[in-house]
Design an enzyme around this catalytic site. Sequence first.
Site, PDB file in Angstrom:
ATOM      1  N   GLY A  57      -0.283  -0.449  -2.975  1.00 37.37           N
ATOM      2  CA  GLY A  57      -1.121   0.658  -2.351  1.00 37.37           C
ATOM      3  C   GLY A  57      -2.209   0.549  -3.704  1.00 37.37           C
ATOM      4  O   GLY A  57      -3.344   1.341  -3.343  1.00 37.37           O
ATOM      5  N   ASP A 116       3.526  11.456  -6.310  1.00 36.18           N
ATOM      6  CA  ASP A 116       3.943  12.465  -5.265  1.00 36.18           C
ATOM      7  C   ASP A 116       5.112  13.165  -5.846  1.00 36.18           C
ATOM      8  O   ASP A 116       4.868  14.044  -6.840  1.00 36.18           O
ATOM      9  CB  ASP A 116       4.269  11.775  -3.988  1.00 36.18           C
ATOM     10  CG  ASP A 116       4.433  12.754  -2.737  1.00 36.18           C
ATOM     11  OD1 ASP A 116       4.248  13.828  -2.675  1.00 36.18           O
ATOM     12  OD2 ASP A 116       5.189  12.217  -1.866  1.00 36.18           O
ATOM     13  N   VAL A 166      -2.086  11.201   3.237  1.00 31.73           N
ATOM     14  CA  VAL A 166      -3.428  10.303   3.037  1.00 31.73           C
ATOM     15  C   VAL A 166      -3.161   8.917   3.190  1.00 31.73           C
ATOM     16  O   VAL A 166      -2.391   8.287   2.771  1.00 31.73           O
ATOM     17  CB  VAL A 166      -4.105  10.734   1.578  1.00 31.73           C
ATOM     18  CG1 VAL A 166      -4.640  12.152   1.886  1.00 31.73           C
ATOM     19  CG2 VAL A 166      -3.354  10.297   0.628  1.00 31.73           C
ATOM     20  N   ASP A 172      -1.483   2.876   2.829  1.00 33.38           N
ATOM     21  CA  ASP A 172      -1.400   2.657   4.271  1.00 33.38           C
ATOM     22  C   ASP A 172      -0.668   3.650   5.075  1.00 33.38           C
ATOM     23  O   ASP A 172      -0.048   4.884   4.482  1.00 33.38           O
ATOM     24  CB  ASP A 172      -0.439   1.392   4.146  1.00 33.38           C
ATOM     25  CG  ASP A 172       1.005   1.503   3.902  1.00 33.38           C
ATOM     26  OD1 ASP A 172       1.144   2.545   2.809  1.00 33.38           O
ATOM     27  OD2 ASP A 172       1.904   1.396   4.589  1.00 33.38           O
ATOM     28  N   ARG A 178      -5.253   0.193   4.990  1.00 29.82           N
ATOM     29  CA  ARG A 178      -5.426   0.079   3.631  1.00 29.82           C
ATOM     30  C   ARG A 178      -7.185  -0.279   3.164  1.00 29.82           C
ATOM     31  O   ARG A 178      -7.445  -0.249   2.021  1.00 29.82           O
ATOM     32  CB  ARG A 178      -4.642  -0.982   3.052  1.00 29.82           C
ATOM     33  CG  ARG A 178      -3.043  -0.702   3.047  1.00 29.82           C
ATOM     34  CD  ARG A 178      -2.425  -1.834   2.025  1.00 29.82           C
ATOM     35  NE  ARG A 178      -0.949  -2.057   2.548  1.00 29.82           N
ATOM     36  CZ  ARG A 178       0.056  -1.046   1.889  1.00 29.82           C
ATOM     37  NH1 ARG A 178      -0.547  -0.134   1.269  1.00 29.82           N
ATOM     38  NH2 ARG A 178       1.394  -1.080   2.010  1.00 29.82           N
TER      39      ARG A 178
HETATM   40  P1  5GP Z   1       6.885   9.471  -5.229  1.00 28.34           P
HETATM   41  O1  5GP Z   1       8.111   8.805  -5.874  1.00 28.34           O
HETATM   42  O2  5GP Z   1       5.843  10.205  -6.372  1.00 28.34           O
HETATM   43  O3  5GP Z   1       7.378  10.672  -4.611  1.00 28.34           O
HETATM   44  O4  5GP Z   1       6.270   8.524  -4.232  1.00 28.34           O
HETATM   45  C1  5GP Z   1       5.195   7.578  -4.698  1.00 28.34           C
HETATM   46  C2  5GP Z   1       4.673   6.686  -3.479  1.00 28.34           C
HETATM   47  O5  5GP Z   1       4.853   7.451  -2.448  1.00 28.34           O
HETATM   48  C3  5GP Z   1       3.298   6.329  -3.936  1.00 28.34           C
HETATM   49  O6  5GP Z   1       3.159   5.088  -4.559  1.00 28.34           O
HETATM   50  C4  5GP Z   1       3.027   5.897  -2.279  1.00 28.34           C
HETATM   51  O7  5GP Z   1       3.295   4.437  -1.951  1.00 28.34           O
HETATM   52  C5  5GP Z   1       3.847   6.848  -1.444  1.00 28.34           C
HETATM   53  N1  5GP Z   1       3.126   7.958  -1.249  1.00 28.34           N
HETATM   54  C6  5GP Z   1       3.048   9.313  -1.542  1.00 28.34           C
HETATM   55  N2  5GP Z   1       2.223  10.161  -0.900  1.00 28.34           N
HETATM   56  C7  5GP Z   1       1.450   9.341  -0.065  1.00 28.34           C
HETATM   57  C8  5GP Z   1       0.393   9.577   0.858  1.00 28.34           C
HETATM   58  O8  5GP Z   1      -0.070  10.817   1.011  1.00 28.34           O
HETATM   59  N3  5GP Z   1       0.101   8.337   1.447  1.00 28.34           N
HETATM   60  C9  5GP Z   1       0.630   7.252   1.452  1.00 28.34           C
HETATM   61  N4  5GP Z   1      -0.076   6.073   2.130  1.00 28.34           N
HETATM   62  N5  5GP Z   1       1.453   6.968   0.555  1.00 28.34           N
HETATM   63  C10 5GP Z   1       2.032   8.009  -0.049  1.00 28.34           C
END
Ligand code: 5GP
Length: 192
Positions: A57, A116, A166, A172, A178
């Site tokens: 990403g 996230d 998003v 993606d 992307r």
């Molecule tokens: P975390 O471990 O912080 O919950 O997850 C992070 C990963 O989740 C990011 O690197 C991304 O790949 C994915 N992610 C989290 N939110 C989104 C979003 O709104 N859209 C997309 N496309 N990927 C997300």
Amino acid sequence: MSLPRTLQGVSGVDPNELIAETLISEVAIRERIAVIGGEIARDYAGRPPLIVCVLKGAFVFLADLVRAIDLPVSVDFMAISSYGSGTQTSGIVRIVKDLDITIEGRDVLVVEDIVDSGLTLSYLVKSLQARRPRSIEICTLLTKPDRREVEIPLRYVGFEIPNRFVIGYGLDFDERFRNLPYIAVVDESKLT
Ligand code: 5GP
């Protein structure tokens, strides 16, 4: 990452109809990156960082960001896959592609697309710390503060966004979108 449950198995839906609205325009992204690049260049003057890009990403953000940093930076890539189901990220990360460059003694700047829950990055940073870099900081294009489950210090942040799924600018949905030059929100109501 795992897609939200509501976005899984949506074959039959026209992908273009999934875009609800533009959240962050191309111009806004460009202007913010110019500011962050300037900050990084100032903070790391005399000690150019090794920039670690977390695939996939972050690749678009990385490409624009490094050109906004007026320092002789090095760049390396890591690919990870996280285990989880539905909207939950487990935080257990498997390194699919490791770095080529040794980070011991280096000033490492991890570049992410979005934080996230923070679980993925928290795990990743811990595993990089075990390799004894001189310092390690995080630069993320996006953050969803409302979703945070673990505290993780973010040194550089592009934009704080609400809790919406998003796409675009590297992010993606099902490996698509992307290449959108802006950040858009997925309209989940169209999927039901
Ligand atoms: P975390 O471990 O912080 O919950 O997850 C992070 C990963 O989740 C990011 O690197 C991304 O790949 C994915 N992610 C989290 N939110 C989104 C979003 O709104 N859209 C997309 N496309 N990927 C997300």
